[in-house]
Motif scaffolding. Sequence first.
Motif, PDB file in Angstrom:
ATOM      1  N   ALA A 131       0.839  -1.210   0.000  1.00 49.94           N
ATOM      2  CA  ALA A 131       0.000   0.000   0.000  1.00 49.94           C
ATOM      3  C   ALA A 131       0.869   1.253   0.000  1.00 49.94           C
ATOM      4  O   ALA A 131       0.570   2.226  -0.707  1.00 49.94           O
ATOM      5  N   ALA A 132       1.948   1.234   0.766  1.00 48.97           N
ATOM      6  CA  ALA A 132       2.848   2.391   0.808  1.00 48.97           C
ATOM      7  C   ALA A 132       3.539   2.592  -0.534  1.00 48.97           C
ATOM      8  O   ALA A 132       3.723   3.730  -0.976  1.00 48.97           O
ATOM      9  N   ALA A 133       3.902   1.502  -1.193  1.00 50.60           N
ATOM     10  CA  ALA A 133       4.522   1.622  -2.520  1.00 50.60           C
ATOM     11  C   ALA A 133       3.540   2.267  -3.493  1.00 50.60           C
ATOM     12  O   ALA A 133       3.906   3.177  -4.253  1.00 50.60           O
ATOM     13  N   GLU A 134       2.302   1.822  -3.476  1.00 53.41           N
ATOM     14  CA  GLU A 134       1.291   2.408  -4.362  1.00 53.41           C
ATOM     15  C   GLU A 134       1.073   3.883  -4.036  1.00 53.41           C
ATOM     16  O   GLU A 134       0.884   4.709  -4.933  1.00 53.41           O
ATOM     17  N   ALA A 135       1.129   4.232  -2.764  1.00 52.90           N
ATOM     18  CA  ALA A 135       0.923   5.631  -2.358  1.00 52.90           C
ATOM     19  C   ALA A 135       2.024   6.550  -2.856  1.00 52.90           C
ATOM     20  O   ALA A 135       1.799   7.761  -2.993  1.00 52.90           O
ATOM     21  N   THR A 136       3.198   6.001  -3.192  1.00 51.07           N
ATOM     22  CA  THR A 136       4.275   6.860  -3.704  1.00 51.07           C
ATOM     23  C   THR A 136       3.922   7.448  -5.068  1.00 51.07           C
ATOM     24  O   THR A 136       4.516   8.444  -5.477  1.00 51.07           O
ATOM     25  N   ARG A 137       2.968   6.834  -5.744  1.00 55.98           N
ATOM     26  CA  ARG A 137       2.530   7.335  -7.055  1.00 55.98           C
ATOM     27  C   ARG A 137       2.121   8.814  -6.956  1.00 55.98           C
ATOM     28  O   ARG A 137       2.328   9.585  -7.886  1.00 55.98           O
ATOM     29  N   GLN A 138       1.537   9.196  -5.820  1.00 54.06           N
ATOM     30  CA  GLN A 138       1.016  10.553  -5.637  1.00 54.06           C
ATOM     31  C   GLN A 138       2.012  11.498  -4.947  1.00 54.06           C
ATOM     32  O   GLN A 138       1.690  12.652  -4.709  1.00 54.06           O
ATOM     33  N   MET A 139       3.193  11.007  -4.622  1.00 52.83           N
ATOM     34  CA  MET A 139       4.146  11.817  -3.851  1.00 52.83           C
ATOM     35  C   MET A 139       5.083  12.618  -4.738  1.00 52.83           C
ATOM     36  O   MET A 139       5.429  12.204  -5.838  1.00 52.83           O
ATOM     37  N   GLU A 140       5.503  13.725  -4.201  1.00 50.55           N
ATOM     38  CA  GLU A 140       6.582  14.520  -4.785  1.00 50.55           C
ATOM     39  C   GLU A 140       7.895  13.886  -4.329  1.00 50.55           C
ATOM     40  O   GLU A 140       8.067  13.592  -3.145  1.00 50.55           O
ATOM     41  N   ALA A 141       8.804  13.653  -5.249  1.00 50.49           N
ATOM     42  CA  ALA A 141      10.074  13.014  -4.899  1.00 50.49           C
ATOM     43  C   ALA A 141      10.968  13.997  -4.148  1.00 50.49           C
ATOM     44  O   ALA A 141      11.282  15.067  -4.654  1.00 50.49           O
ATOM     45  N   GLY A 142      11.373  13.606  -2.953  1.00 53.74           N
ATOM     46  CA  GLY A 142      12.249  14.450  -2.145  1.00 53.74           C
ATOM     47  C   GLY A 142      13.666  13.933  -2.079  1.00 53.74           C
ATOM     48  O   GLY A 142      14.552  14.603  -1.561  1.00 53.74           O
ATOM     49  N   ALA A 143      13.902  12.738  -2.576  1.00 55.24           N
ATOM     50  CA  ALA A 143      15.239  12.137  -2.542  1.00 55.24           C
ATOM     51  C   ALA A 143      15.292  11.077  -3.632  1.00 55.24           C
ATOM     52  O   ALA A 143      14.288  10.729  -4.239  1.00 55.24           O
ATOM     53  N   GLY A 144      16.482  10.556  -3.862  1.00 54.98           N
ATOM     54  CA  GLY A 144      16.662   9.503  -4.851  1.00 54.98           C
ATOM     55  C   GLY A 144      16.649  10.033  -6.270  1.00 54.98           C
ATOM     56  O   GLY A 144      16.511  11.229  -6.518  1.00 54.98           O
ATOM     57  N   ARG A 145      16.775   9.110  -7.203  1.00 52.23           N
ATOM     58  CA  ARG A 145      16.858   9.480  -8.618  1.00 52.23           C
ATOM     59  C   ARG A 145      15.612  10.210  -9.085  1.00 52.23           C
ATOM     60  O   ARG A 145      15.676  11.125  -9.898  1.00 52.23           O
ATOM     61  N   ALA A 146      14.459   9.834  -8.575  1.00 49.01           N
ATOM     62  CA  ALA A 146      13.209  10.471  -9.009  1.00 49.01           C
ATOM     63  C   ALA A 146      13.174  11.952  -8.676  1.00 49.01           C
ATOM     64  O   ALA A 146      12.446  12.714  -9.310  1.00 49.01           O
ATOM     65  N   SER A 147      13.967  12.399  -7.708  1.00 49.79           N
ATOM     66  CA  SER A 147      13.963  13.820  -7.336  1.00 49.79           C
ATOM     67  C   SER A 147      14.571  14.691  -8.434  1.00 49.79           C
ATOM     68  O   SER A 147      14.401  15.907  -8.419  1.00 49.79           O
ATOM     69  N   TYR A 148      15.243  14.071  -9.407  1.00 48.66           N
ATOM     70  CA  TYR A 148      15.832  14.828 -10.509  1.00 48.66           C
ATOM     71  C   TYR A 148      14.872  14.978 -11.681  1.00 48.66           C
ATOM     72  O   TYR A 148      15.189  15.616 -12.669  1.00 48.66           O
ATOM     73  N   ILE A 149      13.711  14.342 -11.576  1.00 49.32           N
ATOM     74  CA  ILE A 149      12.745  14.334 -12.670  1.00 49.32           C
ATOM     75  C   ILE A 149      11.520  15.125 -12.220  1.00 49.32           C
ATOM     76  O   ILE A 149      11.092  15.017 -11.078  1.00 49.32           O
ATOM     77  N   GLY A 150      10.947  15.899 -13.115  1.00 48.63           N
ATOM     78  CA  GLY A 150       9.748  16.657 -12.774  1.00 48.63           C
ATOM     79  C   GLY A 150       8.622  15.742 -12.334  1.00 48.63           C
ATOM     80  O   GLY A 150       8.409  14.684 -12.918  1.00 48.63           O
ATOM     81  N   SER A 151       7.888  16.141 -11.300  1.00 45.76           N
ATOM     82  CA  SER A 151       6.830  15.278 -10.745  1.00 45.76           C
ATOM     83  C   SER A 151       5.742  14.981 -11.768  1.00 45.76           C
ATOM     84  O   SER A 151       5.074  13.955 -11.666  1.00 45.76           O
TER      85      SER A 151
END
Length: 177
Positions: A131-151
């Motif tokens: 459930a937490a993994a699925e909830a990341t779909r709606q999150m703004e990336a604050g760290a990791g590689r995804a933080s370099y990509i526009g939300s």
Amino acid sequence: AGDGDCGHTHTRAARAIQEWVRARPPPAAPARLLSALADLLLEKMGGSSGALYGLFLTAAARPLLNRNDLPTWADAVDAGIEAMQRYGGAAPGDRTMLDSLCAAARALHALRSPGADLLPVLAAAVQSAEAAAEATRQMEAGAGRASYIGSAQLLQPDPGAVAVAAVLRAVLEGLRS
């Protein structure tokens, strides 16, 4: 993050673990097992995921040196998360593997209750992680590689969070069989 890196690194890790288990029996002592897995993942997995899993497993092994009861396993997970946060710089809510791992850890705290039953607690932890993994779909990336990509470009759940949930599900299924 959409580049396939997470899948490739986890595939390398899975193949390395399969080869390792075929070549020799894994250590029976939990602390030695986690330490050996940490070394293997640091060597064979690569990438930031390999380093983070290595940190997690190394720290998780410490509480298990002298005890391996269910409450100590909950302590081990907490120790691993603390190491990942300290050295990796991410926190729950940053759209990383920690989102799944921390959700699972909260459910695993039930292992500290007298009479706790491992498989139902682990099943609840897996459901929480998924459930937490699925909830990341709606999150703004604050760290990791995804933080370099526009939300706006992040349309899928965080790959690391999904991977953690998949690893936990595999552990559960392995213990059930």
